[in-house]
Scaffold this motif. Structure first.
Motif, PDB file in Angstrom:
ATOM      1  N   THR A   6      -0.658  -2.890 -19.538  1.00 35.05           N
ATOM      2  CA  THR A   6      -1.634  -1.920 -19.032  1.00 35.05           C
ATOM      3  C   THR A   6      -2.660  -2.603 -18.141  1.00 35.05           C
ATOM      4  N   PHE A   7      -3.177  -3.741 -18.596  1.00 36.73           N
ATOM      5  CA  PHE A   7      -4.143  -4.473 -17.780  1.00 36.73           C
ATOM      6  C   PHE A   7      -3.501  -4.985 -16.492  1.00 36.73           C
ATOM      7  N   ALA A   8      -2.250  -5.457 -16.593  1.00 41.76           N
ATOM      8  CA  ALA A   8      -1.554  -5.934 -15.394  1.00 41.76           C
ATOM      9  C   ALA A   8      -1.391  -4.801 -14.385  1.00 41.76           C
ATOM     10  N   CYS A   9      -1.030  -3.616 -14.868  1.00 38.61           N
ATOM     11  CA  CYS A   9      -0.866  -2.461 -13.968  1.00 38.61           C
ATOM     12  C   CYS A   9      -2.189  -2.088 -13.304  1.00 38.61           C
ATOM     13  N   LEU A  10      -3.253  -2.062 -14.075  1.00 34.80           N
ATOM     14  CA  LEU A  10      -4.567  -1.712 -13.515  1.00 34.80           C
ATOM     15  C   LEU A  10      -5.015  -2.744 -12.490  1.00 34.80           C
ATOM     16  N   PHE A  11      -4.887  -4.024 -12.842  1.00 33.81           N
ATOM     17  CA  PHE A  11      -5.300  -5.095 -11.954  1.00 33.81           C
ATOM     18  C   PHE A  11      -4.465  -5.087 -10.674  1.00 33.81           C
ATOM     19  N   MET A  12      -3.149  -5.034 -10.828  1.00 30.33           N
ATOM     20  CA  MET A  12      -2.272  -5.065  -9.657  1.00 30.33           C
ATOM     21  C   MET A  12      -2.452  -3.817  -8.792  1.00 30.33           C
ATOM     22  N   GLY A  13      -2.745  -2.688  -9.415  1.00 26.66           N
ATOM     23  CA  GLY A  13      -2.996  -1.474  -8.635  1.00 26.66           C
ATOM     24  C   GLY A  13      -4.206  -1.633  -7.728  1.00 26.66           C
ATOM     25  N   ALA A  14      -5.273  -2.215  -8.282  1.00 24.98           N
ATOM     26  CA  ALA A  14      -6.481  -2.438  -7.486  1.00 24.98           C
ATOM     27  C   ALA A  14      -6.234  -3.456  -6.374  1.00 24.98           C
ATOM     28  N   VAL A  15      -5.543  -4.550  -6.707  1.00 22.79           N
ATOM     29  CA  VAL A  15      -5.253  -5.581  -5.707  1.00 22.79           C
ATOM     30  C   VAL A  15      -4.324  -5.032  -4.623  1.00 22.79           C
ATOM     31  N   LEU A  20      -3.144  -3.768   0.934  1.00 23.23           N
ATOM     32  CA  LEU A  20      -2.546  -2.913   1.953  1.00 23.23           C
ATOM     33  C   LEU A  20      -3.593  -2.372   2.926  1.00 23.23           C
ATOM     34  N   ALA A  21      -4.811  -2.141   2.431  1.00 17.48           N
ATOM     35  CA  ALA A  21      -5.883  -1.671   3.304  1.00 17.48           C
ATOM     36  C   ALA A  21      -6.346  -2.770   4.261  1.00 17.48           C
ATOM     37  N   ALA A  22      -6.286  -4.027   3.809  1.00 20.16           N
ATOM     38  CA  ALA A  22      -6.763  -5.140   4.631  1.00 20.16           C
ATOM     39  C   ALA A  22      -5.714  -5.627   5.640  1.00 20.16           C
ATOM     40  N   TRP A  23      -4.458  -5.341   5.405  1.00 18.07           N
ATOM     41  CA  TRP A  23      -3.387  -5.790   6.301  1.00 18.07           C
ATOM     42  C   TRP A  23      -3.452  -5.013   7.609  1.00 18.07           C
ATOM     43  N   THR A  24      -3.519  -5.730   8.737  1.00 15.70           N
ATOM     44  CA  THR A  24      -3.660  -5.076  10.034  1.00 15.70           C
ATOM     45  C   THR A  24      -2.363  -5.067  10.846  1.00 15.70           C
ATOM     46  N   GLY A  25      -1.319  -5.712  10.321  1.00 13.97           N
ATOM     47  CA  GLY A  25      -0.042  -5.749  11.035  1.00 13.97           C
ATOM     48  C   GLY A  25       0.808  -4.527  10.716  1.00 13.97           C
ATOM     49  N   TYR A  34       6.441  -2.359  -9.957  1.00 16.31           N
ATOM     50  CA  TYR A  34       6.657  -2.156 -11.386  1.00 16.31           C
ATOM     51  C   TYR A  34       5.892  -3.258 -12.099  1.00 16.31           C
ATOM     52  N   ILE A  35       4.800  -2.918 -12.703  1.00 18.78           N
ATOM     53  CA  ILE A  35       3.846  -3.831 -13.352  1.00 18.78           C
ATOM     54  C   ILE A  35       3.370  -4.857 -12.325  1.00 18.78           C
ATOM     55  N   ASP A  36       4.004  -6.041 -12.260  1.00 16.77           N
ATOM     56  CA  ASP A  36       3.570  -7.033 -11.275  1.00 16.77           C
ATOM     57  C   ASP A  36       4.711  -7.461 -10.350  1.00 16.77           C
TER      58      ASP A  36
END
Length: 113
Positions: A6-15, A20-25, A34-36
């Motif tokens: 659960t923590f891995a999913c939450l953390f990876m979701g935020a990251v 994806l928002a920071a990628w400009t290419g 799936y999880i990580d």
């Protein structure tokens, strides 16, 4: 109870959202997690793909991503399957030989599009 996934999913979701928002290419055509473990489809060049993976690996100091796509065979191993792109553009999935050896599946072949 097992709370690590659960923590891995939450953390990876935020990251994932921040990455994806920071990628400009060129963005991935499809990006799933799936999880990580991350699977994405790429429509750009091999160099653009490698640039994207380098970006992912620089984004967070504790995360390292391994891109194991084989550009010659147009295939990648992901979560005990081998996913490949056929000449007609369809995606073919095969169960990994590890599953067959361990007798988890009997006839290790299925297709999806």
């Amino acid at each position: 109870p097992r709370i690590a996934p659960t923590f891995a999913c939450l953390f990876m979701g935020a990251v994932e959202t921040a990455m994806l928002a920071a990628w400009t290419g060129l963005p991935p055509f499809m990006f799933k997690r799936y999880i990580d473990d991350i699977f994405f489809l790429w429509r750009g060049t091999q160099d653009e793909h490698l640039d994207f993976v380098k970006f992912l690996n620089r984004f967070h100091p504790f995360l390292k991503f391994k891109a194991n796509f084989d550009f010659e065979t147009r295939s990648v191993e992901f979560l005990d399957t081998i996913v490949s792109i056929k000449d007609d553009g369809f995606i073919k999935q095969l169960c990994s030989p590890r599953l067959v050896k361990k007798k988890y599946v009997s006839d290790a072949f299925f297709l999806s599009s």
